[in-house]
Design an enzyme around this catalytic site. Structure first.
Site, mmCIF file in Angstrom:
data_model
loop_
_atom_site.group_PDB
_atom_site.id
_atom_site.type_symbol
_atom_site.label_atom_id
_atom_site.label_comp_id
_atom_site.label_asym_id
_atom_site.label_seq_id
_atom_site.Cartn_x
_atom_site.Cartn_y
_atom_site.Cartn_z
ATOM 1 N N HIS B 60 -6.658 7.018 18.610
ATOM 2 C CA HIS B 60 -6.768 7.658 19.924
ATOM 3 C C HIS B 60 -8.186 8.164 20.161
ATOM 4 O O HIS B 60 -8.600 9.173 19.586
ATOM 5 C CB HIS B 60 -5.784 8.836 19.997
ATOM 6 C CG HIS B 60 -5.694 9.485 21.337
ATOM 7 N ND1 HIS B 60 -4.540 10.067 21.797
ATOM 8 C CD2 HIS B 60 -6.596 9.654 22.331
ATOM 9 C CE1 HIS B 60 -4.746 10.571 23.011
ATOM 10 N NE2 HIS B 60 -6.007 10.326 23.358
ATOM 11 N N HIS B 62 -11.666 8.003 23.273
ATOM 12 C CA HIS B 62 -12.144 7.617 24.602
ATOM 13 C C HIS B 62 -13.582 7.150 24.468
ATOM 14 O O HIS B 62 -14.456 7.940 24.110
ATOM 15 C CB HIS B 62 -12.043 8.806 25.568
ATOM 16 C CG HIS B 62 -10.637 9.294 25.741
ATOM 17 N ND1 HIS B 62 -9.816 8.847 26.749
ATOM 18 C CD2 HIS B 62 -9.898 10.158 25.007
ATOM 19 C CE1 HIS B 62 -8.624 9.433 26.636
ATOM 20 N NE2 HIS B 62 -8.647 10.233 25.583
ATOM 21 N N LEU B 63 -13.809 5.880 24.741
ATOM 22 C CA LEU B 63 -15.175 5.339 24.630
ATOM 23 C C LEU B 63 -15.883 5.331 25.984
ATOM 24 O O LEU B 63 -17.080 5.080 26.052
ATOM 25 C CB LEU B 63 -15.150 3.935 24.018
ATOM 26 C CG LEU B 63 -14.658 3.856 22.559
ATOM 27 C CD1 LEU B 63 -14.695 2.411 22.055
ATOM 28 C CD2 LEU B 63 -15.488 4.749 21.641
ATOM 29 N N ASN B 94 -8.339 5.111 30.216
ATOM 30 C CA ASN B 94 -8.762 5.848 31.415
ATOM 31 C C ASN B 94 -10.258 5.679 31.696
ATOM 32 O O ASN B 94 -11.020 6.618 31.756
ATOM 33 C CB ASN B 94 -8.375 7.328 31.330
ATOM 34 C CG ASN B 94 -8.961 8.029 30.123
ATOM 35 O OD1 ASN B 94 -9.364 7.398 29.152
ATOM 36 N ND2 ASN B 94 -9.018 9.338 30.183
ATOM 37 N N ASP B 152 -2.734 7.691 28.845
ATOM 38 C CA ASP B 152 -3.350 8.925 28.356
ATOM 39 C C ASP B 152 -4.301 9.556 29.364
ATOM 40 O O ASP B 152 -5.085 8.884 30.016
ATOM 41 C CB ASP B 152 -4.111 8.678 27.058
ATOM 42 C CG ASP B 152 -4.619 9.985 26.472
ATOM 43 O OD1 ASP B 152 -3.814 10.915 26.369
ATOM 44 O OD2 ASP B 152 -5.815 10.083 26.165
ATOM 45 N N HIS B 179 1.287 10.594 26.470
ATOM 46 C CA HIS B 179 0.549 11.856 26.683
ATOM 47 C C HIS B 179 1.546 12.790 27.369
ATOM 48 O O HIS B 179 1.862 12.610 28.533
ATOM 49 C CB HIS B 179 -0.673 11.551 27.553
ATOM 50 C CG HIS B 179 -1.336 12.751 28.155
ATOM 51 N ND1 HIS B 179 -2.583 13.174 27.773
ATOM 52 C CD2 HIS B 179 -0.949 13.600 29.129
ATOM 53 C CE1 HIS B 179 -2.930 14.233 28.482
ATOM 54 N NE2 HIS B 179 -1.958 14.516 29.315
ATOM 55 N N HIS B 232 -1.381 13.443 20.488
ATOM 56 C CA HIS B 232 -1.893 14.816 20.319
ATOM 57 C C HIS B 232 -0.863 15.945 20.406
ATOM 58 O O HIS B 232 -0.882 16.753 21.329
ATOM 59 C CB HIS B 232 -3.039 15.105 21.283
ATOM 60 C CG HIS B 232 -2.869 14.589 22.700
ATOM 61 N ND1 HIS B 232 -1.774 14.854 23.463
ATOM 62 C CD2 HIS B 232 -3.682 13.811 23.466
ATOM 63 C CE1 HIS B 232 -1.919 14.271 24.647
ATOM 64 N NE2 HIS B 232 -3.058 13.629 24.677
ATOM 65 N N ASP B 305 -8.835 11.960 19.307
ATOM 66 C CA ASP B 305 -8.906 12.168 20.760
ATOM 67 C C ASP B 305 -10.361 12.439 21.164
ATOM 68 O O ASP B 305 -10.635 13.267 22.040
ATOM 69 C CB ASP B 305 -7.976 13.280 21.246
ATOM 70 C CG ASP B 305 -7.686 13.172 22.750
ATOM 71 O OD1 ASP B 305 -8.207 12.234 23.406
ATOM 72 O OD2 ASP B 305 -6.953 14.024 23.275
ATOM 73 N N HIS B 309 -18.182 14.149 26.872
ATOM 74 C CA HIS B 309 -18.524 14.459 28.266
ATOM 75 C C HIS B 309 -20.001 14.780 28.372
ATOM 76 O O HIS B 309 -20.637 15.185 27.389
ATOM 77 C CB HIS B 309 -17.718 15.661 28.773
ATOM 78 C CG HIS B 309 -16.290 15.359 29.015
ATOM 79 N ND1 HIS B 309 -15.866 14.510 30.017
ATOM 80 C CD2 HIS B 309 -15.178 15.762 28.366
ATOM 81 C CE1 HIS B 309 -14.547 14.431 29.983
ATOM 82 N NE2 HIS B 309 -14.098 15.165 28.986
HETATM 83 ZN ZN LIG Z 1 -3.988 12.788 26.255
HETATM 84 ZN ZN LIG Z 2 -6.946 11.275 24.940
#
Ligand SMILES: [Zn+2]
Ligand SMILES: [Zn+2]
Lengths: 307, 426
Positions: B60, B62-63, B94, B152, B179, B232, B305, B309
């Site tokens: 899990h 986020h790239l 996402n 997610d 999620h 998560h 996760d 940012h």
């Molecule tokens: Zn999530």
């Molecule tokens: Zn996530």
């Protein structure tokens, strides 16, 4: 030096001695207001900016008058809450005001912690005039000042705060401040409007307001906002008034000489009856006058060179 | 390239190899594991005093690529992963556009082949645009290389649609990763509801916002007899619900993240937006329950996760700040400090949760030291102390609540397909 920090962000993080110092200074300021001239040179050459992301004519006017009575320059900036997300960032606004030579920024914001963020990024002194559900320290200071004026001391008094505690920054600041000054604070309201773990702040909490008000020295009603009704936190205004409004019968449970207070603006007949607002025990108008004194004290303390 | 890793303490997470072993790698493949191997190699790593694990697999992360490359891209994200000891990562859909079709899945896979430092396995969206309205092209995404499906970042609010997604995806061998967040309970909340939210005056998110949906997914999985994975897990009651479900044979699995076993909502004090994450940091009681869930295998997987940012998205009012923690580069240190040093997990169970089980969930041939498998290996020092310094992160995201924290345990080498991609030895 009365205040340790350059800013006043809340009563949560300041000491009893600092609070006492502000209240003592406000006593002098009240004398100035009551004198004919209403003018002191304490803020001469100083610039005070009110940066309001939420409307509040009362609080803003109170700060403005405080600055004017002390010969300071005051400028108002209003930013609509809707433009916060897309407009200039708070940090950039703060920096701009800083380079313009602002001495004090008074900020009101719909989001908790906004004054902290501003204070971290500016050299100007920052006064929190209300942030989200967090704090409204100048209101609590003026409430404490008002009680002390009437009762001599806060220590040992029972203060009942009734209404929407969950959404009230006034309640939170009063809880932090009054408990530090030795008062016993009791909060009451519908369970949906009491914050999680409120008792861990050192107060008693009730859903039965009669119990809360029992033997109280001070009864403070809080404004109920119509939008809470829309969110389903209570069923109707009339039901609210019936079960959680302060009326003459409820006040009978309090001490005979109990003070009636409200941070305003009042919804007459909802959280408190008109008869009480206008009655002999009501200090609601005094609160407004004292608000100016408290804000003068703060502006003075925060702009003096020796702190 | 022939590589020999000598004298390290090898733990494969499945109990076949535990002890001082040598690993010989040739052509990117593990040729042999054994004691005192003597091979002619191009390079020999002396791993004496170090620990040798199958490369970590993150189920899990986020790239942010495509669409949010200013936060992270596949190159920076996979480099960051490698420094965290991860040799395979599964990235959430996402992105912009959302990875809800084969074109985006293919784009991620192709870009990762060209620029990726570690293996990248995309997770497809459950619903088109993650809008929770109609199913995405699940079969086509599977064909293009998606390893699971998830919306997610947003929950699938409709139980009926979620039920259909679980059913439909099962035909393609894809597990739904849920999620769990009931938005009607969350309302405008921005941190865990409790003492801290009252102190800070921030709108709270009750823990039930997570738990009602965990309960829903358990019932759906149970009713359908199809596995579902919970992303998560952060609350005590979620752990209890999953533990009880597992006991009666429900094929539910779940993950937690290092921040849920190392931090509580106290970290939000001072309106610290780097501690703003979704689900929110909870209470000490929850944190202890997460540790318990890890210890008794209720929690199968440790995932990061990783949610990088830009600073402008964190340097704002708390309510406006984006959710997420840049997590790759602190994951091992936190596991070492909070799970290994404390004895919550044995080395073997740790490896199962950070390599073996995530590979199983995603059904990828990773997280293993089997002879003949691709040589993805992570070598760690459990004694080495480091102080987290976000400025040194390889990730573009410097958003970490652990900046300045002293952690014992560090990744020393990361090997991907037999190539040493990270060397972190003084
Ligand atoms: Zn999530
Ligand atoms: Zn996530």
């Amino acid at each position: 030096m009365i205040l340790k920090s350059k800013d006043l962000l809340g009563l949560k993080d300041i000491t009893k001695e600092e609070i006492q110092g502000i209240l003592d200074t406000a006593k002098t300021m009240k004398l100035i207001i009551q004198s004919g001239t209403k003018k002191t040179p304490h803020l001469q050459g100083k610039t005070v900016i009110t940066l309001f992301y939420e409307n509040s004519t009362r609080t803003r006017t109170s700060f403005e008058l405080a600055a004017k009575y002390m010969s300071g320059n005051s400028v108002n900036i209003s930013v609509s809450t809707s433009s916060v997300a897309k407009g200039e960032t708070l940090i950039d606004t703060g920096r701009t005001l800083d380079v313009m030579g602002t001495d004090v920024i008074i900020i009101r914001h719909s989001m908790a912690g906004a004054p902290d963020l501003l204070a971290k990024h500016t050299n100007a002194a920052v006064i929190n005039a209300g942030d989200g559900l967090n704090e409204h320290p100048t209101q609590a200071l003026l409430d404490m000042f008002t009680v002390m004026e009437a009762k001599g001391d806060l220590n040992g008094l029972k203060v009942a705060i009734v209404g929407d505690i969950l959404h009230s920054r006034v309640a939170r600041s009063n809880i932090w401040g009054m408990t530090k000054m030795g008062a016993k604070v009791v909060v009451a309201g519908p369970p949906t409007l009491l914050p999680s773990h409120i008792k861990d702040l050192g107060v008693e909490a009730y859903t039965d307001i009669e119990k809360a008000v029992e033997d109280a020295d001070v009864v403070m009603a809080l404004r109920i906002q119509k939008e809470r009704l829309e969110k389903g936190l209570f069923p109707s205004v009339s039901e609210y008034a019936r079960f959680f409004g302060i009326n003459e019968n409820i006040v009978k449970k309090a001490k005979k000489d109990a003070l009636i207070m409200h941070p305003g603006p009042v919804n007459r007949g909802v959280e408190i009856t008109s008869a009480l607002v206008d009655g002999d025990s009501s200090l609601i108008d005094t609160q407004v006058t004292n608000g100016v004194a408290i804000r003068m004290a703060l502006l003075y303390l925060m702009t003096r060179k020796d702190g | 390239m022939r590589l020999l890793i000598k004298n390290g303490f090898v733990t494969d997470g499945i109990g076949i190899h535990t002890g001082i072993r040598d690993i010989y790698i040739e052509g990117g493949v593990i040729k042999q594991i054994g004691e005192n191997l003597s091979y002619q190699a191009d390079r020999v790593i002396d791993a004496e005093g170090l620990y040798v694990f199958p490369g970590f697999v993150d189920a899990h992360c986020h790239l942010r690529d495509p669409g949010y490359e200013y936060k992270e891209d596949i190159k920076s994200g996979t480099l960051s992963a490698a420094y965290g000891g991860f040799t395979s990562v599964a990235c959430m859909p996402n992105t912009n556009p959302v990875a809800d079709n084969k074109a985006v899945i293919t784009y991620i896979i192709d870009k990762a082949k060209k620029e990726g430092v570690v293996h990248v396995y995309p997770i497809g969206a459950i619903t088109k645009g993650q809008k929770g309205e109609v199913l995405a092209d699940i079969g086509e995404m599977k064909e293009a290389g998606a390893v699971a499906i998830s919306d997610d970042g947003v929950p699938v609010a409709s139980a009926s649609l979620m039920r259909k997604a679980i059913q439909y995806a099962s035909a393609f061998g894809l597990t739904v990763i849920s999620h769990c967040e009931d938005l009607s309970l969350k309302e405008n909340g921005s941190m865990n509801e409790g003492y801290m939210s009252t102190v800070l005056g921030l709108p709270g998110i009750p823990h039930e916002a997570e738990e009602v949906m965990v309960a829903r997914e358990i019932l759906l999985s149970e009713g359908l007899g199809i596995p579902v994975h919970i992303a998560h897990v952060s609350t005590k009651t979620s752990v209890t619900l999953i533990r009880d479900a597992k006991k009666r044979g429900v094929r539910i699995t779940c993950e937690t993240c290092p921040h849920y076993f190392s931090l509580t909502d106290e970290a939000v004090r001072g309106y610290n937006t780097n501690a703003k994450v979704n689900p929110p940091l909870r209470t000490e009681e929850d944190r202890l329950a997460i540790l318990e869930g890890l210890a008794d295998d209720t929690i199968d997987i440790i995932a990061t996760d990783h949610a990088p940012h830009h600073i402008d998205e964190k340097d704002v009012e708390f309510n406006l700040a984006s959710n997420g923690i840049s997590g790759f580069e602190t994951a091992f240190g936190l596991c070492s400090e909070y799970l290994l040093k404390t004895g919550v997990l044995s080395l073997e169970r740790f490896v199962s949760k950070i390599a073996v089980n995530p590979a199983r969930l995603l059904r990828i041939p990773k997280g293993t030291l089997k002879e003949g498998s691709a040589a993805d290996i992570t070598v760690c020092d459990l004694k080495k102390e480091t102080i987290v310094d976000v400025r040194k992160f390889r990730s573009k995201g410097k958003n970490s609540p652990f900046d300045g924290k002293r952690l014992q345990g560090a990744v020393i080498y990361t090997v991907v397909d037999g190539n040493v991609v990270v060397e972190n030895r003084e």
